[in-house]
Motif scaffolding. Structure first.
Motif, short mmCIF file in Angstrom:
data_model
loop_
_atom_site.label_atom_id
_atom_site.label_comp_id
_atom_site.label_asym_id
_atom_site.label_seq_id
_atom_site.Cartn_x
_atom_site.Cartn_y
_atom_site.Cartn_z
N HIS A 120 4.29 2.08 -3.19
CA HIS A 120 4.23 3.34 -2.46
C HIS A 120 5.14 4.39 -3.11
N TYR A 121 6.30 3.95 -3.53
CA TYR A 121 7.27 4.83 -4.18
C TYR A 121 6.71 5.40 -5.48
N ILE A 122 6.07 4.56 -6.28
CA ILE A 122 5.48 5.03 -7.53
C ILE A 122 4.37 6.04 -7.25
N ALA A 123 3.54 5.76 -6.25
CA ALA A 123 2.46 6.69 -5.90
C ALA A 123 3.02 8.03 -5.43
N SER A 124 4.18 8.01 -4.77
CA SER A 124 4.79 9.26 -4.32
C SER A 124 5.29 10.10 -5.48
N ARG A 125 5.39 9.48 -6.66
CA ARG A 125 5.78 10.20 -7.88
C ARG A 125 4.56 10.57 -8.71
N ASN A 126 3.41 10.60 -8.04
CA ASN A 126 2.14 11.04 -8.65
C ASN A 126 1.64 10.11 -9.74
N LYS A 127 1.89 8.81 -9.58
CA LYS A 127 1.38 7.81 -10.50
C LYS A 127 0.61 6.76 -9.68
N GLY A 128 -0.26 6.03 -10.36
CA GLY A 128 -0.93 4.91 -9.72
C GLY A 128 -0.14 3.63 -9.95
N CYS A 129 -0.28 2.67 -9.04
CA CYS A 129 0.47 1.43 -9.17
C CYS A 129 -0.37 0.23 -8.76
N LEU A 130 -0.24 -0.84 -9.53
CA LEU A 130 -0.79 -2.16 -9.21
C LEU A 130 0.35 -3.15 -9.19
N ILE A 131 0.36 -4.02 -8.20
CA ILE A 131 1.31 -5.13 -8.17
C ILE A 131 0.54 -6.39 -7.86
N ASN A 132 0.84 -7.44 -8.60
CA ASN A 132 0.14 -8.70 -8.44
C ASN A 132 1.15 -9.84 -8.39
N TYR A 133 0.94 -10.78 -7.48
CA TYR A 133 1.77 -11.98 -7.42
C TYR A 133 0.98 -13.06 -6.71
N LYS A 134 1.51 -14.25 -6.69
CA LYS A 134 0.89 -15.36 -5.97
C LYS A 134 1.70 -15.64 -4.70
N THR A 135 1.00 -15.82 -3.59
CA THR A 135 1.66 -16.14 -2.34
C THR A 135 2.23 -17.55 -2.39
N LYS A 136 2.96 -17.93 -1.35
CA LYS A 136 3.55 -19.27 -1.32
C LYS A 136 2.49 -20.35 -1.27
N HIS A 137 1.27 -19.97 -0.89
CA HIS A 137 0.15 -20.91 -0.88
C HIS A 137 -0.64 -20.89 -2.19
N GLY A 138 -0.20 -20.08 -3.15
CA GLY A 138 -0.87 -20.02 -4.45
C GLY A 138 -2.03 -19.05 -4.52
N SER A 139 -2.24 -18.26 -3.46
CA SER A 139 -3.35 -17.32 -3.44
C SER A 139 -2.96 -16.01 -4.14
#
Length: 267
Positions: A120-139
């Motif tokens: 959200h912070y990056i988008a507020s600086r007029n940029k697009g952002c993607l974040i990817n991770y795996k949950t504790k269940h591996g999803s």
């Protein structure tokens, strides 16, 4: 009990300071937790879980391992992602001053839906952002944010992963996240916001067909506005637990400290 945004921020900041986190990072961490709690992402619960992962040596030893074609790989040395997410967002924004797209891979850290705040912070600086991770269940979990939407969206699951990989370009890191572990997260900051908007459009289309559940920006926005305007109802027990931790930052006054005074004007 019901608290305001500022009250919760100050309360959380005391916890970070009690764990020895430097002032600037303590402000960032408190901001992440407070914002996340107000939009309904259980920021206080995650804070409680990650308190053991907050330690000053971790802050000092966070290191850039390698840079390769716009991809920056860091080792977080087991520091909490509540802190490292915002730190990496600032780093990516700085690097994005001289390039269209910056990709950051942080290993050896925690991960949670609180990474939505850096997006959200990056988008507020007029940029697009993607974040990817795996949950504790591996999803696989994807967080997407652009200046055009008020709050990030969340997409989880195998089908969401397939859609994202199909829509990502090489510049945005296509297939770079295939081997993510549960101790990593991956962040993209880009001026090519139309590419992320296209991903969001395709995710929404598939979600309407029932392929997976999509947490929408509008839901988070409505939750935040309700809590911000009316005050946030939180559990007394959690508040008192955090108060006990935060009180460790208070130093008992001595006769010498009374004579010397306090603050930046003290000798």
């Amino acid at each position: 009990m019901r608290v305001s945004f500022v009250e919760l921020f100050i309360h959380c900041k005391k916890v970070f300071r009690a764990r020895g986190i430097p002032y600037g990072c303590a402000d960032d961490g408190a901001g992440v937790v407070t914002w996340s709690e107000f939009i309904g992402l259980d920021g206080l619960h995650v804070l409680q879980q990650e308190i053991p992962n907050m330690h000053p040596p971790g802050m000092e030893s966070v290191a850039l391992l390698v840079e390769d074609s716009g991809l920056f790989r860091f080792d977080g040395y087991k520091q909490s992602a509540i802190i490292l997410g915002k730190l990496m967002a600032d780093y990516a924004l700085a690097m994005a001053e001289t390039r269209e797209t910056v990709r950051v891979h942080m290993q050896n850290t925690t991960r949670s839906h609180l990474l939505a705040q850096p997006a959200h912070y990056i988008a507020s600086r007029n940029k697009g952002c993607l974040i990817n991770y795996k949950t504790k269940h591996g999803s696989p979990m994807w967080i997407l944010s652009t200046p055009e939407i008020a709050y990030p969206i969340f997409a989880e699951g195998t089908r969401a992963e397939e859609i994202m990989q199909h829509n990502l370009t090489a510049e945005l890191g296509q297939y770079e996240t295939t081997n993510l572990s549960s101790d990593d997260f991956w962040l993209v900051c880009t001026t090519e916001t139309n590419l992320i908007t296209s991903c969001i459009r395709n995710l929404r289309h598939e979600a309407r067909l029932g392929a997976f559940y999509l947490t929408e920006s509008a839901k988070l926005k409505a939750t935040f506005e309700k809590n911000y305007n009316n005050g946030l109802e939180i559990d007394d027990h959690i508040w008192k637990q955090l108060d006990q931790i935060g009180s460790q930052t208070l130093v008992e006054a001595t006769e010498e400290s009374r004579l010397r005074g306090a603050g930046e004007m003290a000798p």
